[in-house]
Scaffold this motif. Structure first.
Motif, PDB file in Angstrom:
ATOM      1  N   THR A  17       4.299  -1.059 -13.518  1.00 20.41           N
ATOM      2  CA  THR A  17       4.427  -2.512 -13.391  1.00 20.41           C
ATOM      3  C   THR A  17       3.958  -3.036 -12.031  1.00 20.41           C
ATOM      4  O   THR A  17       3.295  -4.080 -11.986  1.00 20.41           O
ATOM      5  N   PRO A  18       4.245  -2.360 -10.903  1.00 16.60           N
ATOM      6  CA  PRO A  18       3.728  -2.876  -9.635  1.00 16.60           C
ATOM      7  C   PRO A  18       2.202  -3.004  -9.598  1.00 16.60           C
ATOM      8  O   PRO A  18       1.673  -3.942  -8.993  1.00 16.60           O
ATOM      9  N   VAL A  19       1.502  -2.120 -10.267  1.00 14.84           N
ATOM     10  CA  VAL A  19       0.038  -2.224 -10.328  1.00 14.84           C
ATOM     11  C   VAL A  19      -0.345  -3.470 -11.125  1.00 14.84           C
ATOM     12  O   VAL A  19      -1.220  -4.241 -10.712  1.00 14.84           O
ATOM     13  N   ALA A  20       0.332  -3.679 -12.244  1.00 19.90           N
ATOM     14  CA  ALA A  20       0.048  -4.861 -13.061  1.00 19.90           C
ATOM     15  C   ALA A  20       0.388  -6.148 -12.303  1.00 19.90           C
ATOM     16  O   ALA A  20      -0.352  -7.139 -12.381  1.00 19.90           O
ATOM     17  N   LEU A  21       1.501  -6.143 -11.571  1.00 16.94           N
ATOM     18  CA  LEU A  21       1.866  -7.314 -10.772  1.00 16.94           C
ATOM     19  C   LEU A  21       0.793  -7.603  -9.729  1.00 16.94           C
ATOM     20  O   LEU A  21       0.379  -8.755  -9.548  1.00 16.94           O
ATOM     21  N   HIS A  22       0.368  -6.552  -9.040  1.00 22.45           N
ATOM     22  CA  HIS A  22      -0.652  -6.727  -8.006  1.00 22.45           C
ATOM     23  C   HIS A  22      -1.944  -7.265  -8.614  1.00 22.45           C
ATOM     24  O   HIS A  22      -2.541  -8.202  -8.096  1.00 22.45           O
ATOM     25  N   VAL A  54       0.841  -1.204   0.000  1.00 23.74           N
ATOM     26  CA  VAL A  54       0.000   0.000   0.000  1.00 23.74           C
ATOM     27  C   VAL A  54       0.874   1.252   0.000  1.00 23.74           C
ATOM     28  O   VAL A  54       0.634   2.203  -0.760  1.00 23.74           O
ATOM     29  N   GLU A  55       1.907   1.270   0.850  1.00 21.45           N
ATOM     30  CA  GLU A  55       2.803   2.427   0.908  1.00 21.45           C
ATOM     31  C   GLU A  55       3.527   2.631  -0.426  1.00 21.45           C
ATOM     32  O   GLU A  55       3.631   3.751  -0.919  1.00 21.45           O
ATOM     33  N   LEU A  56       4.017   1.554  -1.011  1.00 20.47           N
ATOM     34  CA  LEU A  56       4.738   1.646  -2.278  1.00 20.47           C
ATOM     35  C   LEU A  56       3.829   2.141  -3.393  1.00 20.47           C
ATOM     36  O   LEU A  56       4.201   3.029  -4.172  1.00 20.47           O
ATOM     37  N   ARG A  71       6.459 -11.473  -2.569  1.00 18.24           N
ATOM     38  CA  ARG A  71       7.186 -11.450  -3.849  1.00 18.24           C
ATOM     39  C   ARG A  71       6.760 -10.238  -4.679  1.00 18.24           C
ATOM     40  O   ARG A  71       7.590  -9.597  -5.320  1.00 18.24           O
ATOM     41  N   ILE A  72       5.465  -9.938  -4.656  1.00 19.13           N
ATOM     42  CA  ILE A  72       4.960  -8.756  -5.367  1.00 19.13           C
ATOM     43  C   ILE A  72       5.621  -7.506  -4.805  1.00 19.13           C
ATOM     44  O   ILE A  72       6.054  -6.622  -5.562  1.00 19.13           O
ATOM     45  N   VAL A  73       5.723  -7.417  -3.478  1.00 19.89           N
ATOM     46  CA  VAL A  73       6.340  -6.255  -2.839  1.00 19.89           C
ATOM     47  C   VAL A  73       7.804  -6.147  -3.244  1.00 19.89           C
ATOM     48  O   VAL A  73       8.285  -5.059  -3.600  1.00 19.89           O
ATOM     49  N   ALA A  74       8.526  -7.258  -3.228  1.00 16.02           N
ATOM     50  CA  ALA A  74       9.952  -7.235  -3.590  1.00 16.02           C
ATOM     51  C   ALA A  74      10.148  -6.812  -5.045  1.00 16.02           C
ATOM     52  O   ALA A  74      10.986  -5.954  -5.348  1.00 16.02           O
ATOM     53  N   LEU A  75       9.366  -7.387  -5.946  1.00 15.67           N
ATOM     54  CA  LEU A  75       9.472  -7.016  -7.362  1.00 15.67           C
ATOM     55  C   LEU A  75       9.060  -5.564  -7.582  1.00 15.67           C
ATOM     56  O   LEU A  75       9.689  -4.839  -8.356  1.00 15.67           O
ATOM     57  N   SER A  76       8.002  -5.153  -6.899  1.00 15.33           N
ATOM     58  CA  SER A  76       7.512  -3.779  -7.044  1.00 15.33           C
ATOM     59  C   SER A  76       8.531  -2.768  -6.540  1.00 15.33           C
ATOM     60  O   SER A  76       8.728  -1.719  -7.157  1.00 15.33           O
ATOM     61  N   PHE A 123      -2.977 -11.059  -7.738  1.00 17.06           N
ATOM     62  CA  PHE A 123      -3.851 -10.845  -6.582  1.00 17.06           C
ATOM     63  C   PHE A 123      -4.442 -12.177  -6.120  1.00 17.06           C
ATOM     64  O   PHE A 123      -4.855 -12.998  -6.920  1.00 17.06           O
ATOM     65  N   HIS A 124      -4.446 -12.400  -4.827  1.00 13.19           N
ATOM     66  CA  HIS A 124      -4.988 -13.609  -4.188  1.00 13.19           C
ATOM     67  C   HIS A 124      -4.271 -14.888  -4.635  1.00 13.19           C
ATOM     68  O   HIS A 124      -4.881 -15.947  -4.709  1.00 13.19           O
TER      69      HIS A 124
END
Length: 160
Positions: A82-87, A26-28, A98-103, A91-92
Motif C-alpha cells: 500500500t505505501p507504494v500505491a499511496l506514493h 525512502v527509508e520506509l 501524510r503519505i509517510v504517516a499512512l505508510s 505523487f507531486h
C-alpha cells in the motif's frame, strides 16, 4: 530523542520538513522491500504446498490453518504494498508527510499480519511433522518471539 546514558544526544538534522518526509519515505520503502521479499517467499511456498502429494491427507484443522495462513499472506502483501500505491497515486500532490504517516501505519499493520502469517505456517508445518500439541507449544513460543522483537522491543526503546 533518546540516547545511551553518558552520551550526548545526536545533533538535530538540518533538513526541511519536505526533505525529512522524502528521507523517511525512502527509508520506509527500502524496509518494506526487504519484508515484501519474505512475504513473497512464504506465499510461493504455500502455493506449492497445495500441489504436493501429501496435501490431500491433511485433516480439517490443517486445511483450515493452510487456508487462513495463505489468505493472511495475501492480505499482508497487499498491506505492505500500500505505501507504494499511496506514493504513486499521490505523487507531486504536496502530501508527502501524510503519505509517510499512512505508510508507516501500514508497515506496522503489515508486520502484525506477517507475524500471524509466519506463525500460521509454523503451526501448520509443526502440526504435520510433530503433532498438534507440539505445534501449539512451538507456535506459541515463535509468536512470543516475534511479539517481543518486532513490537515490545521498539515500544520499550521508544519509551526510554
Amino acid at each position: 530523542m533518546s540516547h545511551e546514558p553518558g552520551q550526548q544526544p545526536p545533533a538535530p538534522r538540518s533538513e526541511s520538513p519536505e526533505e525529512r518526509a522524502d528521507r523517511n519515505l525512502v527509508e520506509l520503502l527500502q524496509e518494506l522491500r526487504v519484508v515484501q521479499t519474505g512475504v513473497q517467499i512464504l506465499f510461493a511456498f504455500l502455493l506449492g504446498l497445495a500441489f504436493t502429494s501429501r496435501f490431500p491427507q491433511l485433516d480439517a484443522f490443517q486445511r483450515t490453518a493452510y487456508v487462513v495462513t495463505l489468505l493472511l499472506t495475501v492480505v499482508t502483501s497487499a498491506v505492505l504494498a500500500t505505501p507504494v500505491a499511496l506514493h504513486r497515486g499521490l505523487f507531486h500532490r504536496g502530501v508527502k508527510p501524510r503519505i509517510v504517516a499512512l505508510s508507516a501505519r501500514h508497515a506496522q499493520i503489515g508486520l502484525a499480519l506477517l507475524t500471524l502469517a509466519l506463525n500460521g505456517a509454523v503451526l501448520l508445518l509443526m502440526d504435520v511433522v510433530l503433532g498438534r500439541t507440539a505445534a501449539i507449544v512451538i507456535t506459541t513460543v515463535t509468536t512470543a518471539i516475534f511479539a517481543s522483537l518486532w513490537f515490545l522491543l521498539p515500544w520499550t526503546v521508544r519509551r526510554r
